[in-house]
Write an enzyme that holds these catalytic residues in place. Structure first.
Site, PDB file in Angstrom:
ATOM      1  N   GLY A 275       7.785   8.489   9.458  1.00  0.00           N
ATOM      2  CA  GLY A 275       6.761   7.658   8.844  1.00  0.00           C
ATOM      3  C   GLY A 275       7.232   6.227   8.712  1.00  0.00           C
ATOM      4  O   GLY A 275       8.103   5.763   9.456  1.00  0.00           O
ATOM      5  N   SER A 276       6.683   5.537   7.744  1.00  0.00           N
ATOM      6  CA  SER A 276       6.986   4.117   7.576  1.00  0.00           C
ATOM      7  C   SER A 276       8.370   3.908   6.980  1.00  0.00           C
ATOM      8  O   SER A 276       8.922   4.786   6.300  1.00  0.00           O
ATOM      9  CB  SER A 276       5.948   3.471   6.656  1.00  0.00           C
ATOM     10  N   VAL A 279       8.279   4.053   2.967  1.00  0.00           N
ATOM     11  CA  VAL A 279       8.282   5.401   2.391  1.00  0.00           C
ATOM     12  C   VAL A 279       9.584   6.118   2.738  1.00  0.00           C
ATOM     13  O   VAL A 279      10.163   6.818   1.904  1.00  0.00           O
ATOM     14  CB  VAL A 279       7.063   6.200   2.874  1.00  0.00           C
ATOM     15  N   GLY A 280      10.062   5.922   3.961  1.00  0.00           N
ATOM     16  CA  GLY A 280      11.301   6.579   4.377  1.00  0.00           C
ATOM     17  C   GLY A 280      12.494   6.184   3.528  1.00  0.00           C
ATOM     18  O   GLY A 280      13.375   7.000   3.257  1.00  0.00           O
ATOM     19  N   GLU A 297      13.058   9.134  10.727  1.00  0.00           N
ATOM     20  CA  GLU A 297      12.528   8.501  11.943  1.00  0.00           C
ATOM     21  C   GLU A 297      11.444   7.518  11.490  1.00  0.00           C
ATOM     22  O   GLU A 297      10.313   7.908  11.208  1.00  0.00           O
ATOM     23  CB  GLU A 297      11.950   9.552  12.886  1.00  0.00           C
TER      24      GLU A 297
END
Length: 543
Positions: A275-276, A279-280, A297
């Protein structure tokens, strides 16, 4: 990955044809029928009805809110899913933990036979699953089918691992001793996948987690629940046929609170998040706080460099696919084009002509190269990016508009866009998940490498050149700082045999090939004394 080669072959053939034609093609129209009824045969064949349960832990259920799956072509509801709650996630974790205790005792070659059965089940449903991906996510049909094929290929790869995974036999300095390295399952892998690869991202993780003896629990993107239901239904059938607890492949759809429960729970030994970057980063910190393991990722912001000695024809075809494929919504999409100033006008002129031939429309129609953006919010991000480009002094060379006329106005369609910018602009450094390709000039190859590296992300990169000196500098210690470093191919289209992932704010995770399987394992160093004596290491004499 292997299916990414399929995607690239199919799309490059189409883009090559686009480059050779001189007729400007208009966006296609879309037949306005109820989305579910129109595709009823495919959806029912995959076990999807108009109302569905979105939790599987050995049985289908759901106690959360109702989620709608939206067709990005026309923003119609495809179907509804009753999602999971935090309690559903808690129960599913209990179930997969118990199921994994059975699975871990299978020999690795036995696990491989189960993976083979899964592979065959997916291959038998390749076309309907590919159509579902295109319908729900919005990528064109050849890419949808290719994505499912990628999962099939990774299962093939995992089957091979079941006969080839090995540890090390390490020389011991002590007489009558042996040292060996063991790789045992971690326990449970939690997979949080993104909308843009609603099948393959789970597949990379599930296949490798499974062959290493782990159970898997999946929290898919809230906007692509139907793909996760279809895949889990197929895996359930295989597990039941193999007399295994079907909760080994559990599923909990839902929103942020469901994902948060998975990330914070110690029963999930490994979290794989796609994801982004924003957020990651939170996911990584949260998992690390409980001393779990994670694979991240995240963002890409990938660049292609074209040197003065490059094959411009080949480069232009690759760039078109890299920038326009999946409507710019791949993590490996080319966002930046860095061109030697002496060939800039020639290459950009060729690209502008090629962009004029790109057919935008329903991804299920033949000949379409660019489908819709996945959501209305993505269209808004596209519009904001255009404003930012102009505000910072950039120029729009082609495109730069939301399609608001005709049937396409009902969906999330935009024009693939080329810009002219400089490398110091903020728009170049901040990735937007839309089909906008920023072009810029460079003088020296060292300057080009610096421009490639001078962003926070580090997923994929590519150079087009015929100069061996440039090639080996590019892949060397003073070259690209990305996880994927290509030469004379696009930034997208990786093969399954290599480890997939990137550096810096891309997260550092690696999935799929090479030795990525080790991330799903508990590593042990074992020293065995068979001497009958007790010599100590480093020659220590302790009485």
């Amino acid at each position: 990955m292997a299916s990414r080669i399929l995607n690239r072959s199919s799309l490059l053939a189409a883009t090559n044809a686009a480059l050779k034609t001189s007729k400007v093609l208009k966006p296609t129209t879309i037949r306005s029928l109820s989305t579910y009824d129109k595709h009823k045969d495919v959806l029912e064949a995959l076990g999807i009805s108009k109302q569905n349960k979105g939790v599987f832990d050995g049985e289908w259920k759901g106690s959360g809110s109702v989620m709608q799956s939206i067709n990005p072509v026309n923003n119609e509801v495809i179907a509804e899913v009753t999602t999971g709650s935090v309690q559903d996630m808690d129960t599913a974790l209990d179930k997969v933990v118990e199921a994994q205790k059975i699975w871990r005792e299978y020999t690795i070659p036995q696990r491989g036979q189960v993976l083979l059965a899964m592979r065959n089940a997916l291959a038998a449903n390749l076309q309907p699953l590919g159509k579902l991906v295109a319908l729900e996510m919005g990528k064109i049909l050849p890419e949808g089918v290719g994505e499912v094929q990628e999962y099939v290929d990774v299962l093939d790869y995992a089957l091979g691992l079941s006969r080839s995974m090995s540890g090390s036999f390490i020389p011991s300095e002590r007489p009558g001793h042996a040292m060996i390295e063991t790789w045992n399952p971690l326990g449970v892998t939690g997979v949080i996948s993104a909308f843009n690869f609603p099948v393959a991202v789970y597949g990379w993780n599930q296949a490798i987690a499974f062959v290493t003896g782990n159970g898997v629990i999946w929290k898919p993107s809230p906007t692509t629940p139907l793909c996760s239901l279809a895949i889990t239904t197929l895996l359930e059938k295989v597990l039941r046929e193999q007399n295994l607890p079907p909760s080994l492949c559990s599923l909990v759809t839902g929103g942020t609170e469901v994902g948060h429960k998975l990330v914070t729970d110690k029963r999930a030994n490994l979290i794989s998040f796609t994801g982004s970057t924003a957020v990651g980063k939170k996911v990584g910190i949260t998992v690390q706080e409980r001393f779990g393991k994670h694979i991240l990722e995240l963002g890409g912001n990938n660049a292609i460099i074209v040197t003065e000695d490059a094959d411009i024809e080949m480069a232009s075809r690759a760039i078109l696919f890299a920038a326009v494929g999946t409507a710019g919504q791949r993590c490996t999409t080319a966002r930046r084009l860095i061109v030697q100033e002496s060939v800039y006008d020639k290459l950009v002129g060729k690209l502008k002509e090629a962009y004029k031939q790109v057919k935008v429309g329903d991804p299920l129609d033949q000949g379409i190269l660019c489908g819709p953006l996945h959501t209305k919010s993505a269209v808004e991000a596209y519009e904001k990016a255009l404003k930012d480009i102009k505000a910072q002094g950039g120029d729009i060379l082609y495109g730069g508009a939301v399609i608001k006329d005709g049937e396409l106005a009902k969906g999330n369609f935009v024009m693939p866009t080329l810009t002219s910018v400089t490398a110091d602009m903020d728009v170049v450094k901040n990735e937007v998940f839309v089909p906008i390709l920023h072009t810029m000039k460079y003088k020296t190859f060292d300057e080009a490498i610096h421009m490639n590296n001078n962003v926070a992300q580090g997923l994929s990169s590519s150079v087009f050149t015929s100069d061996p000196a440039k090639i080996f500098k590019w892949i060397g210690p003073a070259g690209s700082d990305c996880g994927i470093i290509n030469v004379n191919i696009p930034t997208n289209g990786a093969e399954i045999g290599g480890a997939f992932g990137g550096e810096k704010e891309t997260g550092g995770g690696r999935e799929s090939g090479s030795d990525s399987w080790k991330q799903y394992c508990r590593r042990g160093t074992c020293t065995i004394n068979y001497s009958g004596q007790l010599p100590l290491a480093q020659g220590i004499n302790f009485g």
